[in-house]
Design a protein around this motif. Structure first.
Motif, short mmCIF file in Angstrom:
data_model
loop_
_atom_site.label_atom_id
_atom_site.label_comp_id
_atom_site.label_asym_id
_atom_site.label_seq_id
_atom_site.Cartn_x
_atom_site.Cartn_y
_atom_site.Cartn_z
N SER A 1 0.81 -1.21 0.00
CA SER A 1 0.00 0.00 0.00
C SER A 1 0.85 1.26 0.00
O SER A 1 1.94 1.29 0.58
CB SER A 1 -0.91 0.01 1.24
OG SER A 1 -1.69 1.19 1.26
N ARG A 2 0.34 2.30 -0.65
CA ARG A 2 1.02 3.60 -0.60
C ARG A 2 1.05 4.12 0.83
O ARG A 2 1.95 4.86 1.20
CB ARG A 2 0.30 4.62 -1.49
CG ARG A 2 0.49 4.36 -2.96
CD ARG A 2 -0.14 5.45 -3.77
NE ARG A 2 -1.59 5.26 -3.74
CZ ARG A 2 -2.44 5.95 -4.46
NH1 ARG A 2 -2.02 6.90 -5.26
NH2 ARG A 2 -3.73 5.71 -4.40
N ASP A 3 0.05 3.73 1.62
CA ASP A 3 -0.01 4.10 3.03
C ASP A 3 0.45 2.90 3.85
O ASP A 3 -0.28 1.92 3.97
CB ASP A 3 -1.44 4.50 3.41
CG ASP A 3 -1.59 4.86 4.87
OD1 ASP A 3 -0.61 4.77 5.63
OD2 ASP A 3 -2.70 5.26 5.26
N PRO A 4 1.64 2.95 4.43
CA PRO A 4 2.16 1.80 5.20
C PRO A 4 1.22 1.35 6.32
O PRO A 4 1.24 0.19 6.71
CB PRO A 4 3.48 2.31 5.77
CG PRO A 4 3.86 3.46 4.91
CD PRO A 4 2.58 4.06 4.40
N GLY A 5 0.40 2.25 6.80
CA GLY A 5 -0.55 1.91 7.86
C GLY A 5 -1.65 0.96 7.40
O GLY A 5 -2.34 0.36 8.22
N ASP A 6 -1.82 0.81 6.09
CA ASP A 6 -2.84 -0.08 5.54
C ASP A 6 -2.31 -1.48 5.26
O ASP A 6 -3.09 -2.40 4.98
CB ASP A 6 -3.41 0.48 4.24
CG ASP A 6 -4.22 1.75 4.46
OD1 ASP A 6 -4.77 1.92 5.58
OD2 ASP A 6 -4.30 2.57 3.53
N ASN A 7 -1.02 -1.69 5.32
CA ASN A 7 -0.44 -2.99 4.99
C ASN A 7 -0.93 -4.11 5.90
O ASN A 7 -1.03 -5.26 5.47
CB ASN A 7 1.09 -2.93 4.99
CG ASN A 7 1.61 -2.24 3.76
OD1 ASN A 7 1.07 -2.40 2.66
ND2 ASN A 7 2.66 -1.47 3.92
N PHE A 8 -1.29 -3.78 7.13
CA PHE A 8 -1.80 -4.83 8.03
C PHE A 8 -3.10 -5.42 7.49
O PHE A 8 -3.35 -6.62 7.65
CB PHE A 8 -1.98 -4.31 9.46
CG PHE A 8 -3.25 -3.55 9.69
CD1 PHE A 8 -4.37 -4.19 10.22
CD2 PHE A 8 -3.35 -2.20 9.37
CE1 PHE A 8 -5.56 -3.50 10.43
CE2 PHE A 8 -4.53 -1.51 9.57
CZ PHE A 8 -5.63 -2.16 10.10
#
Length: 84
Positions: A33-40
């Motif tokens: 994801s472009r947003d690392p916080g969404d990788n989970f």
């Protein structure tokens, strides 16, 4: 959300989710994801072989459309899929 939900329906939905639930021992490493916080979210979807991931994040998560076998959709199509 409480305004739109019937407690008995929510309880049944949660119980239906628990039945097939299992324990995931190993989580894959996902950095997509472009947003690392969404990788989970993508990690859990991949580890559980999820058919669908429901999100409202149009900029990052929904823009991917899918992750492996997981289709990424908004609430409206998911409700249609579930025939609700």
């Amino acid at each position: 959300m409480r305004k739109y939900s019937v407690p008995a329906h929510v309880g049944r939905f949660i119980n239906d989710l628990r039945e097939p639930a299992g324990v995931i021992v190993r989580l894959p490493h996902v950095d997509r994801s472009r947003d690392p916080g969404d990788n989970f979210l993508l990690t859990v979807a991949a580890a559980s072989n999820a058919d669908y991931l429901v999100s409202g994040d149009k900029r990052d998560v929904l823009a991917m459309e899918s992750h492996g076998r997981t289709h990424i959709v908004t609430t409206r199509p998911m409700l249609s899929i579930l025939d609700l």
